[in-house]
Design an enzyme around this catalytic site. Structure first.
Site, short mmCIF file in Angstrom:
data_model
loop_
_atom_site.label_atom_id
_atom_site.label_comp_id
_atom_site.label_asym_id
_atom_site.label_seq_id
_atom_site.Cartn_x
_atom_site.Cartn_y
_atom_site.Cartn_z
N ASP A 187 -11.18 6.94 2.35
CA ASP A 187 -10.59 6.23 1.20
C ASP A 187 -11.36 4.94 0.93
O ASP A 187 -10.76 3.86 0.78
CB ASP A 187 -9.12 5.95 1.45
CG ASP A 187 -8.35 5.68 0.15
OD1 ASP A 187 -8.88 6.04 -0.92
OD2 ASP A 187 -7.24 5.13 0.20
N LYS A 220 1.48 -5.49 8.82
CA LYS A 220 1.82 -4.37 7.94
C LYS A 220 2.99 -3.61 8.53
O LYS A 220 2.94 -3.13 9.66
CB LYS A 220 0.63 -3.45 7.73
CG LYS A 220 0.97 -2.31 6.76
CD LYS A 220 -0.25 -1.79 6.03
CE LYS A 220 0.18 -0.92 4.86
NZ LYS A 220 -0.93 -0.46 4.05
N GLY A 242 3.14 1.21 3.22
CA GLY A 242 3.97 0.08 3.61
C GLY A 242 3.56 -1.21 2.92
O GLY A 242 2.69 -1.22 2.05
N SER A 243 4.21 -2.30 3.34
CA SER A 243 3.97 -3.62 2.77
C SER A 243 3.31 -4.52 3.81
O SER A 243 3.50 -4.36 5.02
CB SER A 243 5.29 -4.24 2.31
OG SER A 243 5.91 -3.43 1.34
N VAL A 244 2.52 -5.49 3.31
CA VAL A 244 1.80 -6.42 4.18
C VAL A 244 2.38 -7.83 3.99
O VAL A 244 2.61 -8.26 2.86
CB VAL A 244 0.29 -6.43 3.85
CG1 VAL A 244 -0.47 -7.30 4.85
CG2 VAL A 244 -0.26 -5.01 3.86
N GLY A 249 0.83 -1.20 0.00
CA GLY A 249 0.00 0.00 0.00
C GLY A 249 0.86 1.24 0.00
O GLY A 249 2.09 1.17 -0.05
N GLY A 250 0.21 2.41 0.05
CA GLY A 250 0.94 3.66 -0.01
C GLY A 250 1.84 3.89 1.18
O GLY A 250 2.81 4.63 1.09
#
Length: 841
Positions: A652, A556, A541-543, A538-539
């Site tokens: 969002d 996350k 970070g990473s999951v 995502g904007g």
């Protein structure tokens, strides 16, 4: 092709203007062919006089310019040219913009001079390039600008438009053409800060002023065309109008307004037919000076440029009589009083808080001596300024003076708050996240029982250093022993902080009860097998998929976090306290040194977009599942809006942020942009955030409430029903915008035409499908007051109430569509993110 011409300086001309001799090494084609490349170095036609205060390298003269260079006649001619222009210090220029500039060319005895250049368009003013950068018209028909290291900086994105060549017209319009000489791309359609003669500014397009006289980057002041006329605004977070053309028309009645610069006038059209006379006309001082242009300057003035005798004449076009009414009349933080400028502390007889940027030019503004930032560990304070108003004078919510002050103190983006009130306990408040000039309120401007106050945020620590000279003398007399003692104490404090960081972490966490489980970084590193299995990005970070005990989780890892630990934990506390079946649950967190991680429940079926867009349409979801997902999302949003202590606005809502468990139960995720709104406040001012295609029209005002989620929910309903994205640029132009199609079909009573024929299951539930489309249109009302609350949407889905019958079928807000396209089309644009919390994608 014109042959090269050797240019030799025979003697020095006694010119009265800045001039330059031309160096030229090659001939130039008027119509550029595919594959042509130019490099930003002295091999290009350029000015070489050491006395110039400008530097340019020309790659594409227009017809008259090229003919002039090849001519042997002594003459003078104004012209447009295209190339690299220095946007930095000329002596050692290392910042260039690819641009179109207006330049006057003077020839005398085979020596050609350039003088008085003015840039009228640029491709990369926010991202200058270096020496040896390149411009290329590629074989695929794309005009691209690359920096010296090969980094792509700008492109026309025209690889699919059958481009055959490029030219610069006599009016200063850079165009890409097909084989039939039809224009496929025009610089006129992408204005920067200037309009030239013959250029048109359409509804939604902007002239964006530069940051300052020496900084060419986009600033905070812009001029645009709305359906009711020409407007000038200041501010990026909360744009404030400071000029409007005296024209008619409204947003709902007109979609074809435009502004045109013609010989002799700047004309504003707000009527339906282009052939009619303008609704408003600004007469230019003279119309016999040939090529002219207007530019929106960094200070907010719209100035006309004309060249009668080898030098520029300028004049103001806005009919603003009060010099203090311009947003930067006295620069940032400056206070304007009868055209005179001062700093905020000087206005109340203090010193040591602000200083003039240039004491010789007070109108350039002031700067805080000790700046305030969101990262500062010091809590700021407010400097109270009586009888001060902001330049626009508009206040957007009603509250008390104390709450107006606290709202600014508690919002790190707020730089000042303004409060206007009578003798009553309540008044009108405005929170400013952009600082412009302020205005000293004259006596008699308001009734006697009214007062206007400004509260400017300053660093609390600054007060400790505001010593008078008498106090300073006393301090110096104390002696060196005190200084040594202070140094020793400071060193001990630093050592204690460094040695006791875990204890400090514990102290912060102990002050925030109700937090979810806390994990160490090593625990989560082990649980995710050293972050080896990425399941989403995502904007923020990473999951990663992980295992804690026998429980599968999604972890996350937040990247690039500038947020302090206390603020991060406070947000974890807020989101962690939410527990609802239709919201993804936050299980725990890690806040250890620089590490920020969030642990969520695992959602095996991933995000909704995977199931309703292209990837899974071979086996589309049945109607029952789609309807249940709509209902689940509505219930989750209703809980956020109505059942929490404060209204939580998600900001969002889109299919990528709706996750599905193993039973296809939908849960709202990703609270990275969420905003808390006090129920007494009702609405909040915030900068633009979210995703293009899902933004409600009120984002254009920056004052929003929970109804922005309702609008996004309406978009998601239509995407679930139709199995496509709202903005799909792979579709033909007439089908790219789903809500425009919905509007057209609703007006012709053909809603069911929108159903994908491949979704055969829906054919058995046409009444329910039609009912959901009506709910979507109710949620998509341009006027947010006409939209349902999410609680009402849930009641509708439960069959407890009917949809609003008097719906406005004009669902498309043209200005918002333009903003969506601008955000999508500008690869350098980023939507600001104030919060970092985010669920797994």
């Amino acid at each position: 092709m014109y042959p090269p011409k050797i240019l030799i300086l025979l003697f020095v001309l006694p010119l009265t203007f800045s001039s330059s001799r031309l160096a030229m090494s090659k001939s130039f084609a008027l119509n550029v062919e595919l594959g042509t490349i130019w490099r930003n170095n002295p091999s290009l036609l350029h000015n070489i006089s050491p006395d110039d205060n400008f530097s340019m390298r020309i790659i594409l003269p227009m017809d008259a310019f090229t003919t002039f260079i090849s001519s042997s006649h002594d003459a003078s001619i104004p012209s447009f040219a295209c190339g690299f222009f220095c946007a930095g210090a000329v002596a050692t220029c290392d910042d260039y913009i690819f641009s179109i500039f207006f330049v006057s060319v003077y020839s005398f005895k085979d020596v050609v001079y350039l003088h008085s250049p003015e840039v009228v368009w640029s491709a990369n003013r926010d991202h200058p390039v270096k020496e040896n950068a390149s411009v290329q018209l590629t074989e695929l028909g794309d005009l691209v600008l690359c920096d010296a290291d090969g980094t792509l900086v700008w492109s026309t994105n025209t690889t699919e438009k059958s481009v055959a060549g490029m030219n610069l017209t006599s009016t200063g319009n850079l165009v890409l053409l097909n084989h039939a000489n039809m224009e496929l791309w025009r610089s006129f359609d992408h204005p920067t800060d200037t309009l030239v003669t013959g250029q048109v500014l359409q509804v939604g397009q902007k002239l964006m002023a530069s940051t300052s006289m020496t900084n060419w980057a986009s600033g905070k002041i812009y001029l645009t065309v709305l359906p009711d006329g020409m407007h000038a605004f200041a501010g990026t977070d909360t744009p404030l109008s400071y000029y409007r053309s005296p024209t008619g028309g409204t947003v709902m009645t007109n979609r074809s307004a435009y502004v045109a610069l013609k010989n002799g006038s700047l004309e504003v059209f707000t009527s339906f037919r282009d052939t009619e006379a303008p609704d408003y006309q600004i007469k230019l001082p003279k119309d016999n000076y040939g090529l002219v242009f207007v530019r929106l300057e960094f200070d907010g003035h719209l100035r006309l440029y004309q060249m009668p005798n080898n030098s520029w004449l300028t004049s103001d076009l806005f009919d603003i009589t009060d010099p203090c009414a311009y947003p930067l009349a006295c620069g940032e933080y400056g206070i304007c009083s009868n055209g005179q400028c001062s700093c905020p502390d000087a206005a109340i007889g203090q010193s040591g808080l602000f200083e003039l940027i240039d004491p010789r030019e007070p109108n350039r503004g002031c700067s805080p001596i000790d700046s305030v930032s969101c990262d500062s560990s010091q809590k700021p304070r407010l400097l109270s300024l009586p009888n001060i108003n902001h330049f626009n004078g508009v206040y957007n919510w009603t509250t008390s003076e104390e709450r107006c002050k606290l709202s600014c103190l508690n919002n790190c983006l707020c730089k000042a708050s303004f409060f206007k009130h009578s003798d009553a306990s309540t008044g009108y408040c405005f929170l400013a996240s952009d600082i412009f000039s302020m205005i000293s309120v004259k006596a008699g401007s308001y009734p006697s029982n009214f007062s206007s106050l400004a509260f400017v945020k300053v660093n609390r620590a600054t007060r400790n250093f505001m010593l008078t000279q008498g106090k300073l003398a006393v301090v110096l007399a104390i002696g060196s022993s005190t200084f040594i003692a202070m140094v020793v104490v400071a060193v001990l404090v630093v050592l204690r902080r460094n040695m006791a960081e875990p204890l400090e972490d514990d102290d912060i966490i102990d002050q925030l009860p109700g937090l979810p489980a806390r994990f160490s970084f090593m625990e989560l590193k082990s649980a995710t097998e050293d972050f080896s299995k990425v399941i989403g990005k995502g904007g923020s970070g990473s999951v990663f998929e992980g295992q804690i005990c026998d429980k599968q989780v999604a972890v996350k890892r937040l990247d690039g976090i500038n947020q302090g630990k206390r603020e991060f934990l406070a947000e974890v506390q807020t989101i962690g306290s939410i527990n609802h079946i239709y919201l993804v649950r936050l299980i725990g967190f890690c806040a250890e040194k620089s590490h920020r991680l969030l642990v969520y429940e695992y959602m095996p079926n991933g995000s909704l977009d995977r199931w309703i867009f292209q990837r899974h349409q071979e086996a589309p979801l049945d109607w029952k599942t789609r309807l249940r997902i709509i209902t689940d999302v509505a219930r989750g949003l209703a809980y956020l809006h109505s059942d929490c202590r404060e209204t939580i606005v998600h900001l969002d809502i889109k299919p990528q942020n709706i996750l599905l468990d193993e039973q296809f139960t939908a849960k709202v995720s990703d609270f990275g942009l969420a905003k808390l709104i006090d129920r007494e406040q009702g609405s909040v001012m915030t900068r633009l955030r979210g995703t293009p295609g899902y933004l409600a029209p009120e984002w254009l005002t920056s004052v929003i409430n929970e109804k922005v989620d309702v609008y996004s929910f309406g978009i998601v309903i239509m995407e679930i029903i139709c199995g496509r994205s709202n903005l799909d640029y792979s579709q033909p132009e007439e089908s790219r915008h789903l809500i425009s199609m919905l509007q057209d079909k609703a007006k012709t009573d053909k809603l069911l035409d929108l159903i994908n024929p491949r979704f055969t299951d829906m054919q058995c539930h046409l009444d329910e499908v039609s009912r959901m489309m009506n709910l979507a249109m109710w949620c998509l009302q341009v006027d947010s007051r006409r939209r349902p609350s999410m609680t009402e949407a849930v009641k509708f889905l439960d069959g407890a109430m009917d949809v609003e019958t008097e719906l406005d079928l004009d669902l498309v807000n043209l200005e918002l569509m333009v903003a969506n396209r601008a955000v999508r089309g500008n690869f350098a644009a980023t939507l600001q993110i104030d919060s970092v919390l985010s669920g797994p994608r």
